[in-house]
Scaffold this motif. Sequence first.
Motif, PDB file in Angstrom:
ATOM      1  N   ASN A   1       0.829  -1.212   0.000  1.00 49.69           N
ATOM      2  CA  ASN A   1       0.000   0.000   0.000  1.00 49.69           C
ATOM      3  C   ASN A   1       0.863   1.261   0.000  1.00 49.69           C
ATOM      4  O   ASN A   1       0.555   2.236  -0.684  1.00 49.69           O
ATOM      5  N   HIS A   2       1.958   1.212   0.762  1.00 47.55           N
ATOM      6  CA  HIS A   2       2.872   2.360   0.839  1.00 47.55           C
ATOM      7  C   HIS A   2       3.491   2.644  -0.533  1.00 47.55           C
ATOM      8  O   HIS A   2       3.543   3.805  -0.983  1.00 47.55           O
ATOM      9  N   ILE A   3       3.937   1.605  -1.214  1.00 50.20           N
ATOM     10  CA  ILE A   3       4.562   1.783  -2.521  1.00 50.20           C
ATOM     11  C   ILE A   3       3.560   2.315  -3.539  1.00 50.20           C
ATOM     12  O   ILE A   3       3.873   3.181  -4.368  1.00 50.20           O
TER      13      ILE A   3
ATOM     14  N   ALA B   1      -5.749  -8.724  -3.570  1.00 52.57           N
ATOM     15  CA  ALA B   1      -6.665  -7.892  -4.359  1.00 52.57           C
ATOM     16  C   ALA B   1      -7.767  -7.322  -3.474  1.00 52.57           C
ATOM     17  O   ALA B   1      -8.130  -6.143  -3.594  1.00 52.57           O
ATOM     18  N   ARG B   2      -8.282  -8.144  -2.585  1.00 49.90           N
ATOM     19  CA  ARG B   2      -9.341  -7.697  -1.679  1.00 49.90           C
ATOM     20  C   ARG B   2      -8.834  -6.564  -0.766  1.00 49.90           C
ATOM     21  O   ARG B   2      -9.514  -5.555  -0.569  1.00 49.90           O
ATOM     22  N   ASP B   3      -7.637  -6.733  -0.217  1.00 46.87           N
ATOM     23  CA  ASP B   3      -7.065  -5.714   0.680  1.00 46.87           C
ATOM     24  C   ASP B   3      -6.795  -4.405  -0.068  1.00 46.87           C
ATOM     25  O   ASP B   3      -7.003  -3.312   0.475  1.00 46.87           O
ATOM     26  N   LEU B   4      -6.327  -4.507  -1.313  1.00 45.92           N
ATOM     27  CA  LEU B   4      -6.060  -3.294  -2.088  1.00 45.92           C
ATOM     28  C   LEU B   4      -7.345  -2.531  -2.373  1.00 45.92           C
ATOM     29  O   LEU B   4      -7.380  -1.289  -2.276  1.00 45.92           O
ATOM     30  N   ASN B   5      -8.405  -3.239  -2.710  1.00 45.70           N
ATOM     31  CA  ASN B   5      -9.678  -2.583  -2.966  1.00 45.70           C
ATOM     32  C   ASN B   5     -10.231  -1.899  -1.718  1.00 45.70           C
ATOM     33  O   ASN B   5     -10.834  -0.835  -1.804  1.00 45.70           O
ATOM     34  N   LYS B   6      -9.989  -2.512  -0.565  1.00 44.00           N
ATOM     35  CA  LYS B   6     -10.397  -1.866   0.691  1.00 44.00           C
ATOM     36  C   LYS B   6      -9.659  -0.551   0.882  1.00 44.00           C
ATOM     37  O   LYS B   6     -10.179   0.389   1.488  1.00 44.00           O
TER      38      LYS B   6
ATOM     39  N   GLU C   1      -7.747  -6.489  -9.311  1.00 46.53           N
ATOM     40  CA  GLU C   1      -8.420  -7.768  -9.531  1.00 46.53           C
ATOM     41  C   GLU C   1      -7.378  -8.876  -9.520  1.00 46.53           C
ATOM     42  O   GLU C   1      -6.191  -8.633  -9.788  1.00 46.53           O
ATOM     43  N   ALA C   2      -7.820 -10.086  -9.197  1.00 46.88           N
ATOM     44  CA  ALA C   2      -6.920 -11.245  -9.148  1.00 46.88           C
ATOM     45  C   ALA C   2      -7.159 -12.129 -10.366  1.00 46.88           C
ATOM     46  O   ALA C   2      -8.268 -12.211 -10.890  1.00 46.88           O
TER      47      ALA C   2
ATOM     48  N   LYS D   1      -6.638  -0.025 -18.282  1.00 44.76           N
ATOM     49  CA  LYS D   1      -6.355   0.801 -17.099  1.00 44.76           C
ATOM     50  C   LYS D   1      -7.616   1.163 -16.310  1.00 44.76           C
ATOM     51  O   LYS D   1      -7.645   2.153 -15.587  1.00 44.76           O
ATOM     52  N   GLU D   2      -8.660   0.312 -16.448  1.00 39.88           N
ATOM     53  CA  GLU D   2      -9.819   0.461 -15.571  1.00 39.88           C
ATOM     54  C   GLU D   2      -9.457   0.033 -14.155  1.00 39.88           C
ATOM     55  O   GLU D   2     -10.061   0.493 -13.188  1.00 39.88           O
ATOM     56  N   ILE D   3      -8.513  -0.880 -14.046  1.00 38.06           N
ATOM     57  CA  ILE D   3      -7.939  -1.213 -12.745  1.00 38.06           C
ATOM     58  C   ILE D   3      -6.448  -0.910 -12.808  1.00 38.06           C
ATOM     59  O   ILE D   3      -5.833  -0.951 -13.880  1.00 38.06           O
TER      60      ILE D   3
END
Length: 434
Positions: free
Chosen positions: A237-239, A262-267, A273-274, A294-296
């Motif tokens: 997350n920091h990077i 992927a779940r943690d990043l979306n939070k 997405e995975a 680049k939608e994600i």
Amino acid sequence: MTFNDLNLIEPITKALQGEGYTNPTPIQEQAIPVILQGKDLLGCAQTGTGKTAAFAIPTLQLLSQNSRHEQGPKAIKALILTPTRELAIQIGDSFAAYGKYLKLNHLVIYGGVSQLAQTAALSKGVDILIATPGRLLDLMNQKFVHLHKIQFFVLDEADRMLDMGFVNDVKRVISKLPEKRQTLFFSATMPPVIQQLADSILTQPVKVEVTPVSSTAETINQSVYMVDRSSKKALLNHILEDQSIETALVFSRTKHGADRIARDLNKGKIKAEAIHGDKSQNARQRALSNFKSKEIRVLVATDIAARGIDIDELTHVINFDVPYEAETYVHRIGRTGRAGANGSAFTFCDAEEMTYLKDITKLIGKAIPTVEDHPFPLTIQRILEVQNQQTQKKNDNRQNKRGNSHNKNKGATQHSKKKQHRKGTPNKQARQQP
């Protein structure tokens, strides 16, 4: 050298100019003239070296020249066999681009989707068939695909076929091909079983070997972050707070781990997405399309994607987990720094993964710079904890070996005594007889 020096026909050079291609890569420079001469080819090259164009361009040219004399309905004349749906689609895109001005058509077939559109296209006639093994065999068994007029056979990612358990399927397909054909065989590595397969299907091949698997592109800036396993999520997350990282392909060792990341990043409001083997084909393709458009911002993948994803302008690869196999590291980071572009590869390494990191540096022949300045450095406590665990494991193994050895010796002694007893008993009885 430019593509103009390779004796290519005008429709193909025009298409290549439209794609912005001017200079061939080493494998294209070596392979295209050989294939145009009608020779079998054994290519040892990893993804990202331009090998799709190396076989697609000359195949299109030879087919175009041969088709001038063709009469009657179209029959499949070229078969390209590749292990995954993603690779098949990418190869199909390449044939579409390079053959834009030719009167040849191609079809991509793969499993996981309805076969109706594929069988309808086959019934109209196809020049070039790009296929994954399972769906190809299925349609062959249903008599929708006939390979008796194949002139060109390309086996792509042969070692990946082995990894995914497709070798027997490949052999079944090969058994249905005409003996008189031109065969092009590509593999990133050449273990004995792959070499044996190549020997069995190639006739006096010319070998082309570029960018061995032990090398990494000079355009990739590699670095290692030593970090506690429990802090990897926070470090990621920091990077990703750095908005200059437009796209990042993150590798997880496990499917469950990929979903969790992927779940943690979306939070954390980072679109991700995975993609892995448990996802449906449609879900995998949708995630890949969203990433390319680049939608994600982040695609989290297991190693099924290490050699199955071709993404232009991918800026960053992040190894959330250090891979067990050093060669896998090379394949992973090879997703960036392609076609001369710059890329970055970050690797998160916990104390228990340091052995794998040493294997990687040994394989690539150079040390990977360590990033010291980050908020989640590997703690001394964690290093000592892992060292203690490793020491305890070694001690336990030694004790088990000693115990097994003692039990064996003890068992051997008891067996010897019993044997002597059995031998002694009849003698004793014999002495007591009158």
